[in-house]
Design an enzyme around this catalytic site. Structure first.
Site, short mmCIF file in Angstrom:
data_model
loop_
_atom_site.label_atom_id
_atom_site.label_comp_id
_atom_site.label_asym_id
_atom_site.label_seq_id
_atom_site.Cartn_x
_atom_site.Cartn_y
_atom_site.Cartn_z
N ASP A 57 -10.78 57.11 33.85
CA ASP A 57 -10.66 55.68 33.60
C ASP A 57 -11.72 54.92 34.38
O ASP A 57 -11.90 55.15 35.58
CB ASP A 57 -9.27 55.18 34.02
CG ASP A 57 -9.17 53.67 33.88
OD1 ASP A 57 -9.11 53.19 32.74
OD2 ASP A 57 -9.17 52.98 34.92
N TYR A 62 -16.08 47.68 37.71
CA TYR A 62 -16.23 48.59 38.84
C TYR A 62 -17.71 48.78 39.19
O TYR A 62 -18.40 49.63 38.64
CB TYR A 62 -15.58 49.94 38.54
CG TYR A 62 -14.11 49.86 38.17
CD1 TYR A 62 -13.33 48.76 38.52
CD2 TYR A 62 -13.49 50.89 37.48
CE1 TYR A 62 -11.98 48.69 38.17
CE2 TYR A 62 -12.14 50.84 37.14
CZ TYR A 62 -11.40 49.74 37.49
OH TYR A 62 -10.07 49.67 37.14
N LYS A 88 -12.76 49.33 29.76
CA LYS A 88 -12.08 48.05 29.61
C LYS A 88 -13.00 46.96 29.07
O LYS A 88 -14.22 47.05 29.19
CB LYS A 88 -11.46 47.64 30.95
CG LYS A 88 -10.55 48.74 31.51
CD LYS A 88 -9.92 48.35 32.82
CE LYS A 88 -9.08 49.50 33.36
NZ LYS A 88 -9.90 50.58 33.91
N GLY A 239 -3.01 52.71 40.78
CA GLY A 239 -2.55 52.29 42.10
C GLY A 239 -1.25 52.91 42.55
O GLY A 239 -0.39 52.19 43.06
N ASN A 242 -0.13 51.88 45.96
CA ASN A 242 0.05 50.45 46.27
C ASN A 242 -1.04 49.92 47.20
O ASN A 242 -0.77 49.37 48.26
CB ASN A 242 1.43 50.19 46.86
CG ASN A 242 2.52 49.99 45.82
OD1 ASN A 242 3.52 50.70 45.84
ND2 ASN A 242 2.33 49.07 44.89
N GLY A 244 -2.99 51.50 49.05
CA GLY A 244 -3.28 52.35 50.21
C GLY A 244 -2.13 52.59 51.16
O GLY A 244 -2.11 53.58 51.89
N ILE A 245 -1.11 51.71 51.15
CA ILE A 245 -0.05 51.84 52.14
C ILE A 245 0.77 53.11 51.95
O ILE A 245 1.28 53.69 52.93
CB ILE A 245 0.86 50.59 52.13
CG1 ILE A 245 1.72 50.54 53.39
CG2 ILE A 245 1.71 50.52 50.85
CD1 ILE A 245 2.44 49.23 53.61
#
Length: 348
Positions: A57, A62, A88, A239, A242, A244-245
């Site tokens: 993707d 980007y 996209k 993601g 989320n 990175g957390i």
């Protein structure tokens, strides 16, 4: 290039496409937040292919086209029937001679001297699709996603851009899918609400949803998932960490990020509680984060952003790790994941 390994595949909506359950999120190789050398970008992509990843993707956003160029350079050495490619539409890029390519622009440190402008009209979507073909150097895009519609990105301009898409942009998607120029169409967004609005406009095969169905949040189960099932659309989950957390956790010295910004205290506390259960069962937090969404049959693939061969290999290892069913049951009993959320069957 030969694909040496195999990963499970799932169907995209009601189409003939099947994607690997682990996909490749192309934002990091577009120099997200930092520069990634050409050599390292190509090595990362090659490692993904050799590891069995065959769903890629990307997006014009980007790195102002850098991610598309790099992915195209690698995929041209792979037979077209051996991979699935999504990109996209919704932005057009104009050359800017004085672009500050040595500074962070829109989150990317890219050498590409272009500036974006939103355009969700028929002409804008057609132009964006054609531009992507040129940057990729590839004749066919499998999945075309409308990027960043909705209030999350546009705020007060949400109505303007959604009307552009509703009045003419969707017709471009229908024509491209009807002619076979693309196989599947959908949205690539950060919110469920705009996907539900879009289902009133036309038929979609999938929704790439960033961060809204993860180990940390499952609100999408209540209305969005049933609507997708009724509509015949599958979900591609971007993601899964989320922002990175769920990869870093909250016990280290670094600032944990959630939804693209430093996490608030309530989020930090919730992740800390999940980490406690992970420690009890000796389960790496990132492994749980990757495996959890795939327990839902509507999720066709997860596409974490990957920026090194080590990250690719680690993601594959996390997906193959055996996690006991008791781990998931404990998370439910503590109210850390929704009681009606499907969970992996575990190893007993």
């Amino acid at each position: 290039m030969i694909i040496y390994e195999r990963l499970p595949k799932r169907r995209v909506g009601k189409t003939t496409l099947a994607v690997t359950t682990l996909g490749f999120g192309g934002a990091p190789i577009g120099n997200l937040y930092r520069s990634l050398s050409e050599q390292n970008a190509l090595k990362t992509l090659s490692t993904a292919i050799k590891s069995g990843v065959s769903f890629f993707d990307t997006a014009p956003r980007y790195g102002a086209g850098l991610s598309e160029r790099r992915i195209g350079d690698v995929l041209r050495s792979v037979a077209a029937d051996q991979y699935v490619l999504s990109t996209k539409v919704g932005r057009l890029f104009r050359a800017k001679r004085d672009a500050k390519t040595d500074e962070l622009r829109y989150g990317f440190l890219s050498p590409m001297p272009f500036e974006p402008e939103y355009n969700y009209t028929y002409d804008g979507i057609m132009r964006s699709w054609e531009d992507s073909l040129q940057r990729l150097g590839i004749a066919h895009i499998d999945i075309l996603l409308v990027h960043d519609l909705g209030k999350f990105n546009h705020g007060k301009l949400d109505t303007l851009y959604f009307q552009q898409f509703e009045s003419s942009g969707y017709r471009a998607l229908e024509e491209l899918r009807g002619s076979g120029d693309v196989t599947a169409v959908g949205l690539g967004v950060n919110e469920t609400e705009v996907c539900e609005r879009a289902m009133e406009v036309g038929r979609f095969d999938c929704f790439l949803l960033a961060g809204r169905y993860t180990l940390l949040e499952q609100r999408a189960l209540s209305t969005f998932f049933p609507k997708c099932e009724s509509h015949g659309a599958s979900i591609i989950l971007g993601g899964p960490y989320n922002s990175g957390i769920l990869a870093s956790g909250v016990r280290g010295g670094n600032t944990p990020y959630y939804d693209y910004e430093p996490a608030k205290e309530d989020i930090i506390r919730r992740v800390a509680s999940i980490e406690d259960v992970c420690s009890e069962f000796e389960v790496p937090l990132p492994a749980a984060a990757l495996q959890f969404p795939l327990a839902n049959p509507l999720v066709s693939s997860i596409i974490p952003g990957l920026d090194s061969d080590r990250q690719v290999q680690q993601a594959v290892a996390y997906l193959n790790l055996k996690i006991p069913l008791k781990f998931w049951e404990t998370l439910k009993s503590k109210g850390l994941i929704e009681g009606n959320a499907p969970v992996p069957t575990g190893s007993g």
